[in-house]
Design a protein around this motif. Sequence first.
Motif, PDB file in Angstrom:
ATOM      1  N   THR A 108       0.823  -1.208   0.000  1.00  0.00           N
ATOM      2  CA  THR A 108       0.000   0.000   0.000  1.00  0.00           C
ATOM      3  C   THR A 108       0.856   1.257   0.000  1.00  0.00           C
ATOM      4  OG1 THR A 108      -1.741  -1.169   1.225  1.00  0.00           O
ATOM      5  CG2 THR A 108      -1.821   1.244   1.220  1.00  0.00           C
ATOM      6  N   GLY A 109       1.836   1.316   0.885  1.00  0.00           N
ATOM      7  CA  GLY A 109       2.676   2.510   0.985  1.00  0.00           C
ATOM      8  C   GLY A 109       3.535   2.749  -0.229  1.00  0.00           C
ATOM      9  N   ASN A 110       4.201   1.708  -0.723  1.00  0.00           N
ATOM     10  CA  ASN A 110       5.122   1.895  -1.844  1.00  0.00           C
ATOM     11  C   ASN A 110       4.404   2.187  -3.154  1.00  0.00           C
ATOM     12  OD1 ASN A 110       7.892   1.462  -0.751  1.00  0.00           O
ATOM     13  ND2 ASN A 110       7.038  -0.497  -0.134  1.00  0.00           N
ATOM     14  N   ILE A 111       3.279   1.525  -3.395  1.00  0.00           N
ATOM     15  CA  ILE A 111       2.519   1.818  -4.609  1.00  0.00           C
ATOM     16  C   ILE A 111       1.998   3.248  -4.567  1.00  0.00           C
ATOM     17  CG2 ILE A 111       0.402   1.240  -5.873  1.00  0.00           C
ATOM     18  CD1 ILE A 111       0.897  -1.684  -5.124  1.00  0.00           C
ATOM     19  N   THR A 112       1.614   3.724  -3.396  1.00  0.00           N
ATOM     20  CA  THR A 112       1.160   5.113  -3.263  1.00  0.00           C
ATOM     21  C   THR A 112       2.282   6.090  -3.565  1.00  0.00           C
ATOM     22  OG1 THR A 112      -0.443   4.431  -1.560  1.00  0.00           O
ATOM     23  CG2 THR A 112       0.084   6.782  -1.717  1.00  0.00           C
ATOM     24  N   ASN A 148       8.003  14.819   4.924  1.00  0.00           N
ATOM     25  CA  ASN A 148       7.981  15.621   3.711  1.00  0.00           C
ATOM     26  C   ASN A 148       6.569  16.114   3.428  1.00  0.00           C
ATOM     27  OD1 ASN A 148       7.653  15.752   0.505  1.00  0.00           O
ATOM     28  ND2 ASN A 148       9.767  16.246   1.034  1.00  0.00           N
ATOM     29  N   GLN A 149       6.410  17.414   3.259  1.00  0.00           N
ATOM     30  CA  GLN A 149       5.077  18.003   3.081  1.00  0.00           C
ATOM     31  C   GLN A 149       4.415  17.551   1.792  1.00  0.00           C
ATOM     32  OE1 GLN A 149       5.505  22.234   3.460  1.00  0.00           O
ATOM     33  NE2 GLN A 149       5.768  22.173   5.685  1.00  0.00           N
ATOM     34  N   ARG A 150       5.161  17.494   0.694  1.00  0.00           N
ATOM     35  CA  ARG A 150       4.546  17.122  -0.584  1.00  0.00           C
ATOM     36  C   ARG A 150       4.089  15.676  -0.598  1.00  0.00           C
ATOM     37  NH1 ARG A 150       8.590  20.614  -4.203  1.00  0.00           N
ATOM     38  NH2 ARG A 150       7.494  22.581  -4.053  1.00  0.00           N
ATOM     39  N   PHE A 151       4.891  14.784  -0.041  1.00  0.00           N
ATOM     40  CA  PHE A 151       4.439  13.402   0.052  1.00  0.00           C
ATOM     41  C   PHE A 151       3.244  13.281   0.990  1.00  0.00           C
ATOM     42  CE2 PHE A 151       8.592  12.207  -1.756  1.00  0.00           C
ATOM     43  CZ  PHE A 151       8.168  11.264  -2.674  1.00  0.00           C
ATOM     44  N   ARG A 152       3.240  14.070   2.051  1.00  0.00           N
ATOM     45  CA  ARG A 152       2.092  14.063   2.953  1.00  0.00           C
ATOM     46  C   ARG A 152       0.834  14.514   2.215  1.00  0.00           C
ATOM     47  NH1 ARG A 152       4.751  15.753   6.949  1.00  0.00           N
ATOM     48  NH2 ARG A 152       4.397  17.989   6.788  1.00  0.00           N
ATOM     49  N   SER A 153       0.971  15.539   1.384  1.00  0.00           N
ATOM     50  CA  SER A 153      -0.168  15.979   0.572  1.00  0.00           C
ATOM     51  C   SER A 153      -0.590  14.897  -0.402  1.00  0.00           C
ATOM     52  CB  SER A 153       0.202  17.254  -0.183  1.00  0.00           C
ATOM     53  OG  SER A 153       0.478  18.324   0.693  1.00  0.00           O
ATOM     54  N   GLY A 154       0.396  14.217  -0.994  1.00  0.00           N
ATOM     55  CA  GLY A 154       0.084  13.133  -1.925  1.00  0.00           C
ATOM     56  C   GLY A 154      -0.664  12.000  -1.269  1.00  0.00           C
ATOM     57  N   PHE A 155      -0.281  11.636  -0.051  1.00  0.00           N
ATOM     58  CA  PHE A 155      -0.991  10.575   0.662  1.00  0.00           C
ATOM     59  C   PHE A 155      -2.422  11.003   0.978  1.00  0.00           C
ATOM     60  CE2 PHE A 155       3.109   8.557   1.313  1.00  0.00           C
ATOM     61  CZ  PHE A 155       2.772   7.217   1.365  1.00  0.00           C
ATOM     62  N   ARG A 156      -2.621  12.284   1.334  1.00  0.00           N
ATOM     63  CA  ARG A 156      -3.992  12.748   1.588  1.00  0.00           C
ATOM     64  C   ARG A 156      -4.842  12.630   0.323  1.00  0.00           C
ATOM     65  NH1 ARG A 156      -1.572  17.474   4.228  1.00  0.00           N
ATOM     66  NH2 ARG A 156      -1.400  17.096   6.472  1.00  0.00           N
ATOM     67  N   PHE A 202      -5.664   8.885  -0.466  1.00  0.00           N
ATOM     68  CA  PHE A 202      -6.625   8.246   0.432  1.00  0.00           C
ATOM     69  C   PHE A 202      -7.786   9.182   0.761  1.00  0.00           C
ATOM     70  CE2 PHE A 202      -2.584   6.076   1.188  1.00  0.00           C
ATOM     71  CZ  PHE A 202      -2.972   4.749   1.048  1.00  0.00           C
ATOM     72  N   CYS A 203      -8.114  10.044  -0.200  1.00  0.00           N
ATOM     73  CA  CYS A 203      -9.201  11.010   0.028  1.00  0.00           C
ATOM     74  C   CYS A 203     -10.557  10.335   0.205  1.00  0.00           C
ATOM     75  CB  CYS A 203      -9.257  12.009  -1.117  1.00  0.00           C
ATOM     76  SG  CYS A 203      -9.575  11.256  -2.735  1.00  0.00           S
ATOM     77  N   CYS A 204     -10.670   9.071  -0.262  1.00  0.00           N
ATOM     78  CA  CYS A 204     -11.941   8.365  -0.111  1.00  0.00           C
ATOM     79  C   CYS A 204     -12.195   7.916   1.325  1.00  0.00           C
ATOM     80  CB  CYS A 204     -11.985   7.158  -1.047  1.00  0.00           C
ATOM     81  SG  CYS A 204     -10.626   5.996  -0.780  1.00  0.00           S
ATOM     82  N   CYS A 205     -11.159   7.915   2.148  1.00  0.00           N
ATOM     83  CA  CYS A 205     -11.328   7.529   3.544  1.00  0.00           C
ATOM     84  C   CYS A 205     -12.004   8.667   4.304  1.00  0.00           C
ATOM     85  CB  CYS A 205      -9.973   7.206   4.175  1.00  0.00           C
ATOM     86  SG  CYS A 205      -9.096   5.833   3.396  1.00  0.00           S
ATOM     87  N   PRO A 206     -12.964   8.363   5.149  1.00  0.00           N
ATOM     88  CA  PRO A 206     -13.729   9.427   5.826  1.00  0.00           C
ATOM     89  C   PRO A 206     -12.880  10.276   6.760  1.00  0.00           C
ATOM     90  CG  PRO A 206     -14.277   7.254   6.706  1.00  0.00           C
ATOM     91  CD  PRO A 206     -13.444   7.021   5.491  1.00  0.00           C
ATOM     92  N   TRP A 207     -11.773   9.757   7.271  1.00  0.00           N
ATOM     93  CA  TRP A 207     -10.950  10.520   8.208  1.00  0.00           C
ATOM     94  C   TRP A 207      -9.844  11.327   7.508  1.00  0.00           C
ATOM     95  CZ3 TRP A 207     -11.106   5.207   7.813  1.00  0.00           C
ATOM     96  CH2 TRP A 207      -9.975   4.594   7.283  1.00  0.00           C
ATOM     97  N   VAL A 208      -9.799  11.261   6.164  1.00  0.00           N
ATOM     98  CA  VAL A 208      -8.784  12.000   5.401  1.00  0.00           C
ATOM     99  C   VAL A 208      -9.482  13.077   4.581  1.00  0.00           C
ATOM    100  CG1 VAL A 208      -6.974  11.863   3.647  1.00  0.00           C
ATOM    101  CG2 VAL A 208      -7.282   9.986   5.284  1.00  0.00           C
TER     102      VAL A 208
END
Length: 384
Positions: free
Chosen positions: A49-53, A313-321, A324-330
């Motif tokens: 999950t993490g690496n593919i993201t 890293n801020q940009r990777f943090r933004s990318g993860f958000r 996973f935007c479909c998750c209700p807590w993101v």
Amino acid sequence: MVTCILSSDGNRSSASESNTTGITAFSLPGWQLALWALAYLFLILMALTGNITVIWIILAHKRMRTVTNYFIVNLVLTDTCMATFNVAFNFVYASHNIWYFGQAFCHSQNFFPIMVMFVSIYSMMAIAVDRYMAIIHPFQPRLSALHTKVIIGAIWLVASGLAFPQFFYSTITVEEGVTKCIVNWPEDGKVKLLVYHLTVIILTYFLPLVVMFVTYSMMGVTLWKQVVPGNQLVRVQQRQRHIAAKKRQFVKTMVAVVVTFAICWLPYHLYFILGTFRQDIYCHKFIQQVYLALFWLAMSSTMYNPIIYCCLNQRFRSGFRLAFCCCPWVTPSDEDKLKLFQRQSMLTIHKNHNKMSLSARKASFPETPNHQEGDLGFQLPSKL
């Protein structure tokens, strides 16, 4: 994992234990097998999950396609392959000491781990050298996209050559009805085996770590001692401080990646160094639990890097958000989208703003030389 079929404390396994029963002296009790299976399943799911993201974040957004990030893609690709093609099969083999997967996969199973381990750590080393040149020698020519691809290809080629003996000498054997996948070196190859193992450990662990320790130490000393001259304009000072802060953050991120890799793999390497001199340890039942724990620790390095990128890293943090935007807590913000999608427009705005600011400064401060305008902001990006 095991080169003998002795049970714990030196008792021989019964000859009636066969491959067809799926039971050997090294077969785990059901509850232990379930716990280890859950641990390895968690590792695989987290790593994939993490690496593919991370791969999606870099390849799907032009703003993230930098030389450094291409090396990161190479790194996380090897972690993904390791989690996909090595962890599960090795766990099944280590938990039963029976090889179920045939001759062809036996070759690849012994070849693949050394190859991807080499690619992983040399991708880290390439990132370290690239950042070293950018920070210590900022006016030297940087790697082009073509040169980056050539270096990545060379890393894979050398890695394949280093792992080839493992592929060549891999074979299937049947001992007392139990099928095993082993690396069967020639009878006179004990010294060659020791030399090969030491060479692999030096080339895939100690040498790259020394290079990275030196380069990151020099970068750290340079960045943490960097001082903006006091006679420059406030805006230029703030801009250069911001650039230096981003570079320091990048160094922290990559140092965390390297240290994590070193900690995860050191016990695994020491295990095989000990086994080269004391092969009898493989004939004890307890060594199975030791191996499963050390193998899990080594393979867990494949799931930590995305967590480190996301945290530091801020940009990777933004990318993860965004991923996973479909998750209700993101809940991704407009700023997250801006960091990944608005490269060209933002650059245009900044350039126009800088031109207007420079003209105003020249009118207000005619004595200020042109080279004091902060020229590091876009020529030497410190982002991942």
